[in-house]
Motif scaffolding. Structure first.
Motif, PDB file in Angstrom:
ATOM      1  N   THR A  64       0.843  -1.199   0.000  1.00  0.00           N
ATOM      2  CA  THR A  64       0.000   0.000   0.000  1.00  0.00           C
ATOM      3  C   THR A  64       0.879   1.251   0.000  1.00  0.00           C
ATOM      4  OG1 THR A  64      -0.159  -0.112   2.422  1.00  0.00           O
ATOM      5  CG2 THR A  64      -1.946  -1.119   1.140  1.00  0.00           C
ATOM      6  N   LEU A  65       0.440   2.261  -0.745  1.00  0.00           N
ATOM      7  CA  LEU A  65       1.248   3.470  -0.896  1.00  0.00           C
ATOM      8  C   LEU A  65       0.351   4.690  -1.056  1.00  0.00           C
ATOM      9  CD1 LEU A  65       4.344   3.962  -3.173  1.00  0.00           C
ATOM     10  CD2 LEU A  65       2.394   5.516  -3.375  1.00  0.00           C
ATOM     11  N   THR A  66       0.698   5.759  -0.349  1.00  0.00           N
ATOM     12  CA  THR A  66       0.064   7.055  -0.560  1.00  0.00           C
ATOM     13  C   THR A  66       1.142   8.130  -0.579  1.00  0.00           C
ATOM     14  OG1 THR A  66      -0.282   7.467   1.815  1.00  0.00           O
ATOM     15  CG2 THR A  66      -2.066   6.372   0.615  1.00  0.00           C
ATOM     16  N   LEU A  67       0.821   9.266  -1.164  1.00  0.00           N
ATOM     17  CA  LEU A  67       1.775  10.369  -1.171  1.00  0.00           C
ATOM     18  C   LEU A  67       1.835  11.017   0.207  1.00  0.00           C
ATOM     19  CD1 LEU A  67       0.967   9.891  -4.200  1.00  0.00           C
ATOM     20  CD2 LEU A  67       1.487  12.295  -4.564  1.00  0.00           C
ATOM     21  N   TYR A  68       0.661  11.258   0.774  1.00  0.00           N
ATOM     22  CA  TYR A  68       0.571  11.887   2.088  1.00  0.00           C
ATOM     23  C   TYR A  68      -0.200  10.991   3.055  1.00  0.00           C
ATOM     24  CZ  TYR A  68       2.387  16.385   0.497  1.00  0.00           C
ATOM     25  OH  TYR A  68       3.196  17.373   0.029  1.00  0.00           O
ATOM     26  N   HIS A  69       0.088  11.172   4.337  1.00  0.00           N
ATOM     27  CA  HIS A  69      -0.545  10.365   5.384  1.00  0.00           C
ATOM     28  C   HIS A  69      -0.918  11.263   6.553  1.00  0.00           C
ATOM     29  CE1 HIS A  69      -1.340   7.095   8.151  1.00  0.00           C
ATOM     30  NE2 HIS A  69      -0.378   7.509   8.954  1.00  0.00           N
ATOM     31  N   LYS A  70      -2.160  11.134   7.034  1.00  0.00           N
ATOM     32  CA  LYS A  70      -2.603  11.905   8.191  1.00  0.00           C
ATOM     33  C   LYS A  70      -2.373  11.073   9.459  1.00  0.00           C
ATOM     34  CE  LYS A  70      -4.357  15.444   5.885  1.00  0.00           C
ATOM     35  NZ  LYS A  70      -5.776  15.813   5.875  1.00  0.00           N
ATOM     36  N   PRO A  71      -1.877  11.697  10.535  1.00  0.00           N
ATOM     37  CA  PRO A  71      -1.536  10.937  11.747  1.00  0.00           C
ATOM     38  C   PRO A  71      -2.738  10.287  12.423  1.00  0.00           C
ATOM     39  CG  PRO A  71      -1.377  13.307  12.145  1.00  0.00           C
ATOM     40  CD  PRO A  71      -1.539  13.124  10.667  1.00  0.00           C
ATOM     41  N   PHE A  93      -5.461   3.672   9.225  1.00  0.00           N
ATOM     42  CA  PHE A  93      -4.626   2.741   8.461  1.00  0.00           C
ATOM     43  C   PHE A  93      -3.349   3.448   8.031  1.00  0.00           C
ATOM     44  CE2 PHE A  93      -3.138   0.669   4.615  1.00  0.00           C
ATOM     45  CZ  PHE A  93      -3.269  -0.682   4.925  1.00  0.00           C
ATOM     46  N   THR A  94      -2.214   2.802   8.252  1.00  0.00           N
ATOM     47  CA  THR A  94      -0.933   3.356   7.834  1.00  0.00           C
ATOM     48  C   THR A  94      -0.401   2.568   6.643  1.00  0.00           C
ATOM     49  OG1 THR A  94      -0.403   4.033  10.103  1.00  0.00           O
ATOM     50  CG2 THR A  94       1.430   3.900   8.540  1.00  0.00           C
ATOM     51  N   PRO A  95      -0.189   3.230   5.508  1.00  0.00           N
ATOM     52  CA  PRO A  95       0.302   2.511   4.326  1.00  0.00           C
ATOM     53  C   PRO A  95       1.742   2.035   4.507  1.00  0.00           C
ATOM     54  CG  PRO A  95       0.253   4.875   3.924  1.00  0.00           C
ATOM     55  CD  PRO A  95      -0.399   4.665   5.254  1.00  0.00           C
ATOM     56  N   ASP A  96       2.116   1.056   3.720  1.00  0.00           N
ATOM     57  CA  ASP A  96       3.489   0.546   3.765  1.00  0.00           C
ATOM     58  C   ASP A  96       4.491   1.628   3.370  1.00  0.00           C
ATOM     59  OD1 ASP A  96       2.694  -2.148   4.384  1.00  0.00           O
ATOM     60  OD2 ASP A  96       2.067  -2.353   2.294  1.00  0.00           O
ATOM     61  N   PHE A  97       4.087   2.468   2.423  1.00  0.00           N
ATOM     62  CA  PHE A  97       4.957   3.534   1.947  1.00  0.00           C
ATOM     63  C   PHE A  97       4.163   4.837   1.842  1.00  0.00           C
ATOM     64  CE2 PHE A  97       6.465  -0.457   0.155  1.00  0.00           C
ATOM     65  CZ  PHE A  97       7.824  -0.428   0.470  1.00  0.00           C
ATOM     66  N   TYR A  98       4.724   5.912   2.352  1.00  0.00           N
ATOM     67  CA  TYR A  98       4.164   7.246   2.129  1.00  0.00           C
ATOM     68  C   TYR A  98       5.305   8.250   2.160  1.00  0.00           C
ATOM     69  CZ  TYR A  98       4.241   7.766   7.275  1.00  0.00           C
ATOM     70  OH  TYR A  98       4.620   7.816   8.597  1.00  0.00           O
ATOM     71  N   PHE A  99       5.113   9.366   1.463  1.00  0.00           N
ATOM     72  CA  PHE A  99       6.186  10.346   1.348  1.00  0.00           C
ATOM     73  C   PHE A  99       6.260  11.270   2.558  1.00  0.00           C
ATOM     74  CE2 PHE A  99       7.742  14.546  -0.040  1.00  0.00           C
ATOM     75  CZ  PHE A  99       9.013  14.180  -0.467  1.00  0.00           C
ATOM     76  N   LYS A 100       5.102  11.694   3.047  1.00  0.00           N
ATOM     77  CA  LYS A 100       5.107  12.716   4.085  1.00  0.00           C
ATOM     78  C   LYS A 100       3.857  12.612   4.952  1.00  0.00           C
ATOM     79  CE  LYS A 100       5.279  17.792   4.513  1.00  0.00           C
ATOM     80  NZ  LYS A 100       5.317  19.059   3.734  1.00  0.00           N
ATOM     81  N   GLU A 101       4.044  12.849   6.260  1.00  0.00           N
ATOM     82  CA  GLU A 101       2.902  12.934   7.171  1.00  0.00           C
ATOM     83  C   GLU A 101       2.529  14.398   7.345  1.00  0.00           C
ATOM     84  OE1 GLU A 101       2.393  10.333  10.788  1.00  0.00           O
ATOM     85  OE2 GLU A 101       2.723  12.256  11.802  1.00  0.00           O
ATOM     86  N   THR A 102       1.248  14.689   7.360  1.00  0.00           N
ATOM     87  CA  THR A 102       0.798  16.070   7.483  1.00  0.00           C
ATOM     88  C   THR A 102      -0.551  16.132   8.188  1.00  0.00           C
ATOM     89  OG1 THR A 102       0.343  18.135   6.279  1.00  0.00           O
ATOM     90  CG2 THR A 102      -0.384  16.086   5.244  1.00  0.00           C
ATOM     91  N   THR A 103      -0.801  17.253   8.825  1.00  0.00           N
ATOM     92  CA  THR A 103      -2.118  17.505   9.423  1.00  0.00           C
ATOM     93  C   THR A 103      -2.886  18.528   8.589  1.00  0.00           C
ATOM     94  OG1 THR A 103      -1.210  19.242  10.846  1.00  0.00           O
ATOM     95  CG2 THR A 103      -1.303  17.006  11.757  1.00  0.00           C
ATOM     96  N   LYS A 104      -2.261  19.002   7.505  1.00  0.00           N
ATOM     97  CA  LYS A 104      -2.886  20.048   6.691  1.00  0.00           C
ATOM     98  C   LYS A 104      -3.866  19.465   5.676  1.00  0.00           C
ATOM     99  CE  LYS A 104       1.103  23.154   6.975  1.00  0.00           C
ATOM    100  NZ  LYS A 104       2.107  23.923   6.201  1.00  0.00           N
ATOM    101  N   TRP A 105      -4.731  20.332   5.167  1.00  0.00           N
ATOM    102  CA  TRP A 105      -5.615  19.989   4.064  1.00  0.00           C
ATOM    103  C   TRP A 105      -4.769  20.094   2.797  1.00  0.00           C
ATOM    104  CZ3 TRP A 105     -11.243  22.126   3.270  1.00  0.00           C
ATOM    105  CH2 TRP A 105     -11.749  21.660   2.062  1.00  0.00           C
ATOM    106  N   VAL A 106      -4.456  18.958   2.191  1.00  0.00           N
ATOM    107  CA  VAL A 106      -3.615  18.939   0.999  1.00  0.00           C
ATOM    108  C   VAL A 106      -4.486  19.095  -0.237  1.00  0.00           C
ATOM    109  CG1 VAL A 106      -1.897  17.662  -0.324  1.00  0.00           C
ATOM    110  CG2 VAL A 106      -1.973  17.427   2.170  1.00  0.00           C
ATOM    111  N   ILE A 107      -4.096  20.023  -1.099  1.00  0.00           N
ATOM    112  CA  ILE A 107      -4.801  20.233  -2.365  1.00  0.00           C
ATOM    113  C   ILE A 107      -3.872  19.807  -3.494  1.00  0.00           C
ATOM    114  CG2 ILE A 107      -5.862  21.927  -3.907  1.00  0.00           C
ATOM    115  CD1 ILE A 107      -6.581  23.569  -1.441  1.00  0.00           C
ATOM    116  N   PHE A 108      -4.248  18.735  -4.176  1.00  0.00           N
ATOM    117  CA  PHE A 108      -3.447  18.205  -5.272  1.00  0.00           C
ATOM    118  C   PHE A 108      -3.815  18.903  -6.574  1.00  0.00           C
ATOM    119  CE2 PHE A 108      -3.610  14.755  -2.130  1.00  0.00           C
ATOM    120  CZ  PHE A 108      -2.258  14.458  -2.008  1.00  0.00           C
ATOM    121  N   PRO A 109      -2.912  18.934  -7.553  1.00  0.00           N
ATOM    122  CA  PRO A 109      -3.199  19.652  -8.802  1.00  0.00           C
ATOM    123  C   PRO A 109      -4.367  19.079  -9.593  1.00  0.00           C
ATOM    124  CG  PRO A 109      -1.097  18.468  -8.948  1.00  0.00           C
ATOM    125  CD  PRO A 109      -1.520  18.432  -7.517  1.00  0.00           C
ATOM    126  N   TRP A 110      -4.680  17.806  -9.380  1.00  0.00           N
ATOM    127  CA  TRP A 110      -5.812  17.209 -10.103  1.00  0.00           C
ATOM    128  C   TRP A 110      -7.155  17.522  -9.429  1.00  0.00           C
ATOM    129  CZ3 TRP A 110      -1.556  14.207  -8.611  1.00  0.00           C
ATOM    130  CH2 TRP A 110      -1.653  13.566  -7.373  1.00  0.00           C
TER     131      TRP A 110
END
Length: 199
Positions: free
Chosen positions: A120-127, A131-148
């Motif tokens: 399992t993989l995500t770009l961002y992960h909320k604390p 569920f915690t993915p096997d791989f993620y780039f960054k943990e954040t508490t912010k509202w992430v707005i992706f370009p799509w």
């Protein structure tokens, strides 16, 4: 709406994140045979991973949240299962973010019925995710707005601010302040609400 509460990503920064994550997967000898993107946030990252990892087998699973009768919490439901056979396959399951974590958790549980191995993989992960993915780039508490999802985010946030009594000009400025490009804000606001001017 405080700018510090939001993290607005651009296409180039997202691609760089995916490059780094693809390198990490190779370094960890993760060798999936098929990539599954969770609709809709996982579609574009999954497609890029298909390219970067040279894995042509690419498909998706769709999950929607529904509220049960007399229940406030929404329950994830698979509305479009994976159309390809996953029997004895190593699968990379991709989404853009784990917020509640329920979508990724449900998708993994479903795919485990037939697949040999699920990564399992995500770009961002909320604390606070369940569920915690096997791989993620960054943990954040912010509202992430992706370009799509720029358009969707402008629509959601501007409607909320309008309901709070904010002026059209103030809404435009607030959206620019959080990091969305001014030309896009103007275009989407015009498409959504027409050309308006404050009295």
């Amino acid at each position: 709406m405080h700018p510090a509460q939001y993290e607005v990503e651009e296409w180039e920064s997202i691609y760089n994140i995916l490059l780094i994550m693809a390198g990490n997967l190779k370094q960890n000898r993760v060798m999936p045979e098929i990539i599954v993107g969770i609709s809709r946030g996982g579609w574009l990252p999954a497609r890029v991973f298909s390219d970067l990892l040279d894995i042509p087998q690419l498909t998706s699973i769709r999950i929607k949240f529904y509220s049960e009768i007399n229940q406030k919490n929404k329950k994830p439901v698979i509305t479009q299962p994976v159309p390809l056979p996953l029997h004895n396959k190593r699968v990379l399951l991709v989404d853009d973010i784990t917020d509640s974590g329920k979508s990724l958790q449900l998708a993994k549980t479903e795919l485990e019925k037939t697949a040999d191995k699920i990564y399992t993989l995500t770009l961002y992960h909320k604390p606070w995710s369940c569920f915690t993915p096997d791989f993620y780039f960054k943990e954040t508490t912010k509202w992430v707005i992706f370009p799509w999802e720029y358009h969707e985010s402008v629509k959601t946030l501007s409607t909320r601010m309008m309901n709070q009594g904010r002026t059209y000009t103030a809404i435009e400025q607030a959206l620019v302040n959080i990091g969305i490009e001014a030309s896009l804000v103007k275009r989407f606001m015009t498409e959504l609400f027409g050309s308006q001017h404050d009295d």
